[in-house]
Design a protein around this motif. Sequence first.
Motif: not given
Length: 215
Positions: A167-175, A26-29, A33-38, A43-44
């Motif tokens: 750091v943790g959120l950046g790892l999730v955001w960057s896949d 769910w978090a990955r999806h 989706e958020t990355r695609h929308t923004l 931010l990336n």
Amino acid sequence: MVLGVVLLLVSWQVAVDGPLLGLDRWARHAVRETRHTLHSTPLNHLGKAFSDLGGGSVAVPVLLLGAAVAARREFRAGFARWWLPVPVAVLTAGLIPLLVVPAKAWFARPGPFGLPLAADQWGWYPSGHTATATLGYGVAALLLARTAGPRSRRVLAAGTALLVAGVGLGLVWSDYHWLLDVVASWCLGGLLLWALARWPLTARPGARRPPRPGD
């Protein structure tokens, strides 16, 4: 206790491919989706920059530098065991791979892209970058706090928490990692920091006894 329970629960679910891993999907999806929308390049780049701060080439030198600064401040303040920050930092730097690498090899969890592990890969669980950041920056903050005032200790704690969270959120955001990979390393690092903060080596020790006449 809470950190230990969460770590055990997440590890169990990863080991048996349990339903809790649906949170990862769910978090990955949601992130994609958020990355695609923004569609935000800055931010990336920010997510990747925070991810890189969890690398050993950044966090370990910061840990050792923090220990050196802490030792110097304690020496000038007259602490009896002013030299302790340096071996504590060195031991921490050596402990991180000893904790993370065997766990990665045992769980052998594929990354967010679902590709099978290559022969030279350890696996993604738990997150090594998150553990390195949590322990590297966390221990440095604990050592520097020995000679800091109450306000400075609060600033150190808040700054370190924000950095480790980034750091943790950046790892999730960057896949680069599943969410639970990061959560497990936060719990593992938090447990060790909690224990270290209560260890005499990182408590605020007494100053050296001033020399008496005739000593």
